[in-house]
Scaffold this motif. Structure first.
Motif, PDB file in Angstrom:
ATOM      1  N   TYR A 134       0.839  -1.202   0.000  1.00  0.00           N
ATOM      2  CA  TYR A 134       0.000   0.000   0.000  1.00  0.00           C
ATOM      3  C   TYR A 134       0.871   1.248   0.000  1.00  0.00           C
ATOM      4  CZ  TYR A 134      -3.375   3.533   1.449  1.00  0.00           C
ATOM      5  OH  TYR A 134      -4.152   4.647   1.503  1.00  0.00           O
ATOM      6  N   GLY A 135       0.428   2.258  -0.737  1.00  0.00           N
ATOM      7  CA  GLY A 135       1.109   3.549  -0.704  1.00  0.00           C
ATOM      8  C   GLY A 135       1.211   4.158  -2.094  1.00  0.00           C
ATOM      9  N   ALA A 136       1.450   5.463  -2.144  1.00  0.00           N
ATOM     10  CA  ALA A 136       1.667   6.132  -3.423  1.00  0.00           C
ATOM     11  C   ALA A 136       2.867   5.484  -4.117  1.00  0.00           C
ATOM     12  CB  ALA A 136       1.919   7.617  -3.204  1.00  0.00           C
ATOM     13  N   PHE A 137       2.747   5.219  -5.391  1.00  0.00           N
ATOM     14  CA  PHE A 137       3.773   4.475  -6.116  1.00  0.00           C
ATOM     15  C   PHE A 137       5.165   5.067  -5.935  1.00  0.00           C
ATOM     16  CE2 PHE A 137       6.231   3.929 -10.096  1.00  0.00           C
ATOM     17  CZ  PHE A 137       6.449   2.564 -10.009  1.00  0.00           C
ATOM     18  N   VAL A 138       5.266   6.392  -5.999  1.00  0.00           N
ATOM     19  CA  VAL A 138       6.578   7.044  -5.929  1.00  0.00           C
ATOM     20  C   VAL A 138       7.226   6.891  -4.553  1.00  0.00           C
ATOM     21  CG1 VAL A 138       5.764   9.337  -5.200  1.00  0.00           C
ATOM     22  CG2 VAL A 138       7.817   9.129  -6.657  1.00  0.00           C
ATOM     23  N   LYS A 139       6.420   6.558  -3.541  1.00  0.00           N
ATOM     24  CA  LYS A 139       6.944   6.409  -2.182  1.00  0.00           C
ATOM     25  C   LYS A 139       7.120   4.947  -1.761  1.00  0.00           C
ATOM     26  CE  LYS A 139       5.028  10.786  -0.489  1.00  0.00           C
ATOM     27  NZ  LYS A 139       4.137  11.404   0.522  1.00  0.00           N
TER      28      LYS A 139
END
Length: 259
Positions: free
Chosen positions: A93-98
């Motif tokens: 889980y999480g924003a792709f860039v992070k």
């Protein structure tokens, strides 16, 4: 003698429930997962309870060589696999860039590459015998784009598309492909990726046992796409008429609210 079944990701969750169902029905098993001790305990229990033969192979499918190693070990032991259950998979889980790049690449390896690799290795002998079954576990996540679980949703979309296309190629050859697309399920999945809720689109989660039973029946009945639960079926159907951009927006709202 009933067909021998290879099940990946069989130490817990849906995979473990599949192992119980096949064993209860008299199938000998090959169980694959990372935890050797846990696999051996499961094998001992299933052999004692159902009188079947259970072979265990401890492999980490995020390692590219694992699929070949599994195939070679079975070949050396003259063990043939008539039913392949590609169940192993995980998400993040999480924003792709992070998100952690290593985790994302390992997810693609397990969810896509290993599934594809194992299918390609075991399929020729199924075709040669004129019978065989392949059950690939996708997800309701295969239908919409998935912001904040971008790679996971994309891998499951691959599994769905790959399974449907492969089934078409195999018509008349005696080999059946079934793809299981469960909605939220009570497993360690949500805990592993750090989500506090197992709900998607306000859909309540289903037990791993129930999902496995529905998938098992679908495989035995020769179905192509199996979606457990009426609301899940309705959601998958409705998503066919929703623009991808709109679906992605609503998934994003849902993912943020679950965190």
């Amino acid at each position: 003698m009933k067909e021998r079944v290879l099940i990946t990701g069989s130490s817990s969750g849906i995979g473990l429930e599949f192992a119980k169902l096949f064993a209860k029905d008299g199938h000998d098993l090959v169980l694959v997962a990372r935890q050797e001790d846990k696999l051996k305990a499961i094998a001992k229990d299933l052999e004692g309870q159902f009188g079947v033969s259970v072979m265990t192979i401890a492999k980490d499918l995020s390692i590219p060589s694992a699929s070949d190693e599994i195939f070679d070990e079975l070949k050396k032991s003259s063990v043939e696999v008539e039913i392949l259950v590609n169940n192993a998979g995980f998400g993040s889980y999480g924003a792709f860039v992070k998100t952690d790049l290593k985790t994302s690449l390992e997810m693609i390896e397990v969810n896509v590459s290993a599934l594809t690799h194992l299918t390609r290795l075991f399929l020729p002998s199924m075709i040669e015998r004129g019978h065989g079954k392949i059950l690939n576990v996708a997800s309701l996540a295969a239908f919409p784009p998935g912001p904040y679980m971008n790679v996971y949703y994309s891998t499951k979309a691959y599994v769905l598309s790959f399974s449907v296309a492969l089934n078409e190629e195999l018509k008349g050859l005696g080999v059946q492909v079934t793809v299981l697309c469960p909605g939220p399920t009570d497993t360690n999945f949500q805990k592993r990726i750090g989500l506090t809720s197992a709900e998607t689109f306000s859909i309540k989660s289903m037990s791993a046992e129930k999902v496995a039973k529905i998938g098992y029946k679908g495989l035995k009945d020769g179905k192509l796409i199996v979606i457990p639960g009426f609301i899940n079926k309705l959601t998958a159907f409705a998503l066919r008429f929703v623009p991808k951009k709109t679906a992605a927006h609503f998934v994003a709202i849902g993912q943020i609210s679950r965190k």
